[in-house]
Design an enzyme around this catalytic site. Structure first.
Site, PDB file in Angstrom:
ATOM      1  N   SER A 317      -0.198 -21.249  53.930  1.00 17.46           N
ATOM      2  CA  SER A 317       0.458 -20.202  54.610  1.00 17.46           C
ATOM      3  C   SER A 317       0.379 -20.769  55.991  1.00 17.46           C
ATOM      4  O   SER A 317       0.813 -21.699  56.721  1.00 17.46           O
ATOM      5  CB  SER A 317       0.001 -18.980  54.504  1.00 17.46           C
ATOM      6  OG  SER A 317       0.588 -17.856  55.114  1.00 17.46           O
ATOM      7  N   ASP A 328       4.935 -32.903  62.293  1.00 12.09           N
ATOM      8  CA  ASP A 328       6.257 -33.009  62.634  1.00 12.09           C
ATOM      9  C   ASP A 328       6.383 -33.460  64.204  1.00 12.09           C
ATOM     10  O   ASP A 328       7.354 -34.309  64.745  1.00 12.09           O
ATOM     11  CB  ASP A 328       7.210 -31.878  62.440  1.00 12.09           C
ATOM     12  CG  ASP A 328       7.500 -31.696  61.007  1.00 12.09           C
ATOM     13  OD1 ASP A 328       7.507 -32.467  60.267  1.00 12.09           O
ATOM     14  OD2 ASP A 328       8.240 -30.764  60.763  1.00 12.09           O
ATOM     15  N   LYS A 342       2.772 -22.337  50.538  1.00 10.64           N
ATOM     16  CA  LYS A 342       3.100 -21.149  50.437  1.00 10.64           C
ATOM     17  C   LYS A 342       4.120 -20.949  51.973  1.00 10.64           C
ATOM     18  O   LYS A 342       3.354 -20.994  53.068  1.00 10.64           O
ATOM     19  CB  LYS A 342       2.058 -20.110  50.731  1.00 10.64           C
ATOM     20  CG  LYS A 342       2.193 -18.409  50.639  1.00 10.64           C
ATOM     21  CD  LYS A 342       1.188 -17.586  51.026  1.00 10.64           C
ATOM     22  CE  LYS A 342       1.575 -16.092  51.273  1.00 10.64           C
ATOM     23  NZ  LYS A 342       2.214 -16.154  52.634  1.00 10.64           N
TER      24      LYS A 342
END
Length: 509
Positions: A317, A328, A342
């Protein structure tokens, strides 16, 4: 109408009256509806009609059953059963009914403390003989009873106090695990395919420490345990401490971090990312769509600082949001193993009678516009702890269940590292386990009554690998050339398409 009259003539009076009453409910629920709102399409209008039909039908069945069942039933029990069934019907393990005690626990968890055994768990809804729905440990909470007993992310709880967890609901599981402080609960743990061992946990009030930190030579070591309202300020305290110590690199440890608040993780990520998207949420409800964007005013970490992020299958999560954002944006290099996967956002909704529901309202996407739900985030450098052989599994179970380490540590408190190593050598004569594992087990037992060590360089090969990464001369090239999650998913999709085309038969000529 003939069928109803036939039923009346051939059934006792009470049942016949009930049949007429229930038929009236069904007739009422299928005919008394308000018109769909103006401007809706035919499909939307039909959906609205069906929605109201089902709502009224549920209410009619609830009242009919409560009034006509052979025994008098507390309507509160019917309500709880109906709410559980409704939430379970979504087939989403994160959408659930929360009774009054669970709502209190949820509130306590997000505020920083709660009662229990210190394990973050999940459980599949469907259980089959081939795939029993045992309780899965997503992560142990730092310094909690489960953590100190050596329970790991990925372990299965097969039994709780002798009850098979595949045969009971998540509510039953929580009821068995919760209890008064200093009371005990017996668990049967399965690790891997066959290794099973018993563990007795003493329940405690779990205080969730959000952050722990310290220096490893010139590297700042920051362990983020969970994302609560206090996490961002605690992270800044750690960064300020590292700056005073003259840190030249940083390791962020997100292993076994089950997540937490999305606003909290966005605030933490903003300390590392000076511009662009941190995370976005997407939903079919327009007002639930949002984008968390970094601001240069909030950035406190020097640009270009070598940063490695430790992840494992217990990272879920919000911890995946931070790992995905730093990856990224080419700010950090990920070390360890694939995360839990998740990629959804839940909203707890309190209800008037002090209970509530928790419902998935959106999915989150990393800066490269990828959702990792049920996929997880792969590390840039995979480092796995060695798996036990069959002989080692047997030796491990025998050692744990023998209690010899606990007895030795009780007789020899405050063991130093030299004494730990010596006792490990002694144990290795009777138990076919490597010395590193034996030293780890002894060390954990010595820490059982106190706080855990910040790190364990003797045992933790993932942390050692991360230290090597941030010290590498080519770190800038490593992190710059690491593929974004979007690039990795596109690459995987292309490989899957290629494999599919190679297995398809050629067209007939």
């Amino acid at each position: 109408m003939k069928k109803i009259l036939y039923a009346i003539r051939h059934t006792p009076f009470g049942t016949a009256a009930a049949a007429v009453c229930f038929s009236f409910f069904i007739l009422l629920s299928s005919e008394s509806f308000a018109a769909a709102p103006a401007g809706t399409t035919d499909t939307e209008a039909q959906h609205e009609i069906e929605l109201h039909q089902y709502i009224q039908l549920l209410g009619s069945v609830f009242e009919f059953a409560q009034r006509n069942y052979v025994d008098e039933i507390d309507p509160a029990e019917l309500y709880k059963g109906a709410m559980n069934g409704l939430m379970n019907a979504f087939g989403d393990p994160y959408t659930s009914y929360l009774d009054t005690s669970m709502m209190r626990d949820l509130s306590a968890t997000t505020s920083g403390s709660f009662g229990g055994v210190g394990l973050t768990i999940s459980k599949a809804f469907e259980s089959t003989p081939e795939d029993p729905a045992y309780v899965l440990v997503a992560s142990p909470i730092e310094d909690g009873p489960g953590y100190k007993a050596g329970i790991q992310a990925g372990d299965l709880i097969v039994e709780i106090d002798g009850q098979n967890t595949a045969d009971i609901s998540m509510d039953d599981v929580l009821s068995l695990l919760r209890g008064k402080e200093n009371t005990t609960v017996d668990l049967l743990i399965r690790r891997g395919k066959t290794m099973e061992f018993a563990v007795t946990l003493t329940r405690a009030i779990i205080e969730v420490p959000t952050v722990k930190y310290g220096m490893i030579d010139s590297t700042g070591y920051l362990r983020i345990i969970e994302f609560t309202p206090q996490t961002a300020s605690r992270v800044q305290e750690a960064l300020d401490s590292f700056e005073k110590e003259g840190y030249t690199s940083l390791i962020i440890d997100l292993r076994n971090n089950p997540g937490g608040l999305i606003a909290s993780v966005a605030d933490v990520a903003d300390k590392f990312i000076d511009s662009g998207t941190i995370v976005s949420t997407k939903s079919r409800l327009t007002y639930e769509n949002s984008v968390y964007t970094a601001s240069p005013k909030s950035t406190t970490v020097p640009k270009g600082l070598p940063i490695a992020v430790l992840i494992n299958r217990g990272s879920a999560s919000a911890s995946e949001i931070l790992a995905g954002a730093l990856k990224d944006h080419h700010i950090a290099y990920l070390v360890g193993e694939r995360t839990f996967g998740k990629g959804s956002v839940q909203q707890p909704i309190p209800l008037p009678n002090q209970d509530g529901i928790k419902i998935t309202i959106a999915r989150y996407y990393t800066p490269s516009d990828v959702n990792i739900d049920k996929i997880g985030i792969p590390p840039d450098k995979e480092v796995l702890f060695p798996e036990f052989s069959e002989e080692e599994e047997t030796a491990y179970v025998e050692l744990i269940e023998s209690g010899v380490i606990a007895a030795y540590v009780e007789e020899h408190p405050d063991l130093n590292e030299q004494e730990i190593a010596a006792y490990a050598q002694t144990l290795s004569q009777d138990y076919a386990l490597d010395l590193r594992t034996l030293r780890r087990l002894i060390r954990m037992e010595t820490e059982r009554t106190g706080p855990a060590s910040l790190y364990d360089l003797d045992f933790d090969i993932q942390l050692c690998a991360a230290l090597d990464v941030v010290a590498a001369d080519n770190f800038s090239a490593l992190v710059h050339n690491a593929k974004t999650l979007k690039e990795l998913q596109e690459e995987a999709a292309a490989q899957e398409e290629l494999a599919k085309s190679e297995t398809e038969p050629a067209p007939a000529m």
